[in-house]
Design a protein around this motif. Structure first.
Motif, PDB file in Angstrom:
ATOM      1  N   CYS A  70       1.223  -1.311  -0.437  1.00 43.08           N
ATOM      2  CA  CYS A  70       0.196  -0.149  -0.157  1.00 43.08           C
ATOM      3  C   CYS A  70       0.543   1.386  -0.272  1.00 43.08           C
ATOM      4  O   CYS A  70       1.461   1.222   0.530  1.00 43.08           O
ATOM      5  N   PHE A 108      -2.332   5.333   2.310  1.00 46.41           N
ATOM      6  CA  PHE A 108      -3.619   3.658   2.960  1.00 46.41           C
ATOM      7  C   PHE A 108      -4.862   4.467   3.248  1.00 46.41           C
ATOM      8  O   PHE A 108      -5.520   5.482   3.537  1.00 46.41           O
ATOM      9  N   HIS A 139      -5.935   2.536  -0.631  1.00 45.19           N
ATOM     10  CA  HIS A 139      -4.035   1.692   0.010  1.00 45.19           C
ATOM     11  C   HIS A 139      -3.156   2.507  -1.353  1.00 45.19           C
ATOM     12  O   HIS A 139      -1.983   1.666  -1.503  1.00 45.19           O
ATOM     13  N   ARG A 191       0.535  -1.452  -5.726  1.00 47.92           N
ATOM     14  CA  ARG A 191       0.068  -2.775  -6.060  1.00 47.92           C
ATOM     15  C   ARG A 191      -0.325  -3.429  -7.262  1.00 47.92           C
ATOM     16  O   ARG A 191      -0.775  -4.546  -7.497  1.00 47.92           O
ATOM     17  N   ALA A 230       1.482   0.440   4.005  1.00 45.58           N
ATOM     18  CA  ALA A 230       1.674  -0.683   4.658  1.00 45.58           C
ATOM     19  C   ALA A 230       2.028  -1.470   3.862  1.00 45.58           C
ATOM     20  O   ALA A 230       2.179  -1.725   2.903  1.00 45.58           O
ATOM     21  N   HIS A 252       0.681  -4.836   3.274  1.00 46.06           N
ATOM     22  CA  HIS A 252      -1.051  -5.539   3.616  1.00 46.06           C
ATOM     23  C   HIS A 252      -1.013  -6.440   4.248  1.00 46.06           C
ATOM     24  O   HIS A 252      -1.652  -7.610   3.418  1.00 46.06           O
ATOM     25  N   THR A 253       0.201  -7.752   4.843  1.00 43.62           N
ATOM     26  CA  THR A 253      -0.103  -8.984   4.401  1.00 43.62           C
ATOM     27  C   THR A 253      -0.502  -9.830   5.150  1.00 43.62           C
ATOM     28  O   THR A 253      -1.326  -9.654   6.259  1.00 43.62           O
ATOM     29  N   TYR A 254      -1.446 -10.626   4.490  1.00 41.04           N
ATOM     30  CA  TYR A 254      -1.967 -12.305   4.894  1.00 41.04           C
ATOM     31  C   TYR A 254      -0.977 -13.589   5.028  1.00 41.04           C
ATOM     32  O   TYR A 254      -0.483 -13.955   4.618  1.00 41.04           O
ATOM     33  N   ASP A 285     -11.316  -4.619  11.729  1.00 39.87           N
ATOM     34  CA  ASP A 285     -10.632  -3.616  11.360  1.00 39.87           C
ATOM     35  C   ASP A 285     -10.285  -2.367  11.695  1.00 39.87           C
ATOM     36  O   ASP A 285     -10.947  -1.473  12.042  1.00 39.87           O
ATOM     37  N   TRP A 294      -6.707  -7.508  10.420  1.00 40.09           N
ATOM     38  CA  TRP A 294      -7.936  -6.834   9.689  1.00 40.09           C
ATOM     39  C   TRP A 294      -8.090  -8.322   9.333  1.00 40.09           C
ATOM     40  O   TRP A 294      -7.746  -9.044   9.045  1.00 40.09           O
ATOM     41  N   CYS A 314      -4.751 -10.355   8.516  1.00 46.30           N
ATOM     42  CA  CYS A 314      -4.127  -9.602   8.080  1.00 46.30           C
ATOM     43  C   CYS A 314      -3.056  -8.958   9.317  1.00 46.30           C
ATOM     44  O   CYS A 314      -4.121  -8.539   9.939  1.00 46.30           O
ATOM     45  N   GLU A 369      -1.084  -5.817   9.041  1.00 50.23           N
ATOM     46  CA  GLU A 369      -0.150  -5.253   8.498  1.00 50.23           C
ATOM     47  C   GLU A 369       0.423  -3.970   9.316  1.00 50.23           C
ATOM     48  O   GLU A 369       0.342  -3.339   9.809  1.00 50.23           O
TER      49      GLU A 369
END
Ligand code: BG6
Length: 300
Positions: A79, A83, A95, A99, A167, A169-171, A213, A247, A270, A272
């Motif tokens: 992101c 953000f 974001h 990406r 960010a 924004h890691t899953y 969130d 999130w 997530c 982040e």
């Protein structure tokens, strides 16, 4: 650069090669003694990361679309340079644009400890300049080893200061949300997006049993995702980051998104690392800012 050029300049035997997976979508396929990973050149988007002998650390939706100009559901979306929604123009993408635009490969390297290093740079274009008029460069440095290290480096190359929101924004892949607790944010203030950005203070670990969130502010702390199902913890260590977002969209929102799959939200969370809201970074002309996150697995 064509696929052939990329492989001629940047492929390294037993470390990295480039492949086209769908029309125009090229990925760097990394495989070394420590781990395997795939990184899409669009967005410099790390799609997968799996240390050898472990379950994947990064979650990628089985319904993720790899298509030009579309964000990939899962992995490590970057992101940048804002953000969430843009501050003044709601037509601009949430974001930021990093990406969903092409990045180029600047460097690949086999490191002495057997890890693989890759460096990507966002390609500026009319499309990016129209959304972000500030002369600047952004690079993503990725080290695939037993841990995954990600560095997002922004440089202000213009004559005026700008505000940067960002960010990773890691899953993360988990066995099931019901078996997972996120630690490291105890006593932290957060803005709850589900409750119209109301401010609260975190008490104890985070257990997810409905939509979550939240933007935790003023925190440089490591987070740990404890997963009793997989009997492991994922540690998220960071530098240059004062915000952490947690999130999970839960059932209804995930269904609306269309690319989570049935009950897909149960297998991900997530966490982040970034700088946003109270923590946006102000970069003066000539200044550089580095956001670093390192993801590693510990036994539980
Ligand atoms: C999170 C935000 O970081 O990203 C959420 O806090 C948002 O509000 C989520 O829904 C996913 O965003 P996107 O644009 O990838 O669907």
């Amino acid at each position: 650069m064509t696929l052939t050029d990329l492989n001629q300049r940047f492929a390294i035997g037993n470390h990295v090669q480039f492949k086209e997976i769908t029309d125009g979508m090229i990925i760097a396929e990394v495989a070394n003694q420590h781990a395997i990973a795939n990184i899409a050149l669009q967005g410099a988007h790390i799609a997968t990361f799996q240390p050898r002998g472990e379950e994947p650390v990064i979650w990628l939706s089985p319904h993720a679309k790899f298509a030009q100009g579309k964000s990939i559901r899962g992995g490590v979306p970057v992101c940048w340079p804002w953000f969430g929604p843009h501050k003044t123009d709601s037509k601009l993408p949430g974001h930021g644009f990093a990406r969903t635009v092409p990045w180029e490969v600047f460097e690949t390297k086999a490191l002495p400890d057997g890890s693989t290093f890759l460096r990507f740079g966002l390609i500026e274009s009319g499309v990016t300049r129209a959304q972000w008029p500030h002369p600047s460069t952004v690079q993503l440095e990725v080290t695939v080893g037993r841990a995954l290290r990600v560095e997002l480096v922004t440089h202000n190359a213009g004559g005026a200061a700008f505000e940067l929101g960002e960010a990773l924004h890691t899953y993360f892949q988990i066995s099931d949300v019901a078996k997972t607790t996120i630690r490291g944010l105890d006593n932290c203030a957060y803005l709850d997006k589900v409750q119209d950005f109301a401010r609260f203070t975190q008490q104890d670990g985070i257990v997810i049993d409905s939509e979550v969130d939240r933007v935790y502010i003023n925190t440089a702390a490591d987070c740990v995702i404890e997963d009793k199902g997989l009997k492991r913890a994922i540690r998220i260590a960071k530098q240059g980051s004062m915000s952490t977002v947690v999130w999970n969209p839960w059932t209804e929102k995930a269904d609306k998104m269309g690319d989570f799959g049935e009950e897909g939200h149960r297998g991900m969370v997530c966490v982040e690392s970034g700088n946003m809201m109270d923590n946006v970074v102000v970069l003066a002309p000539g200044e550089m800012h580095k956001l670093v996150a390192v993801y590693s697995v510990e036994k539980l």
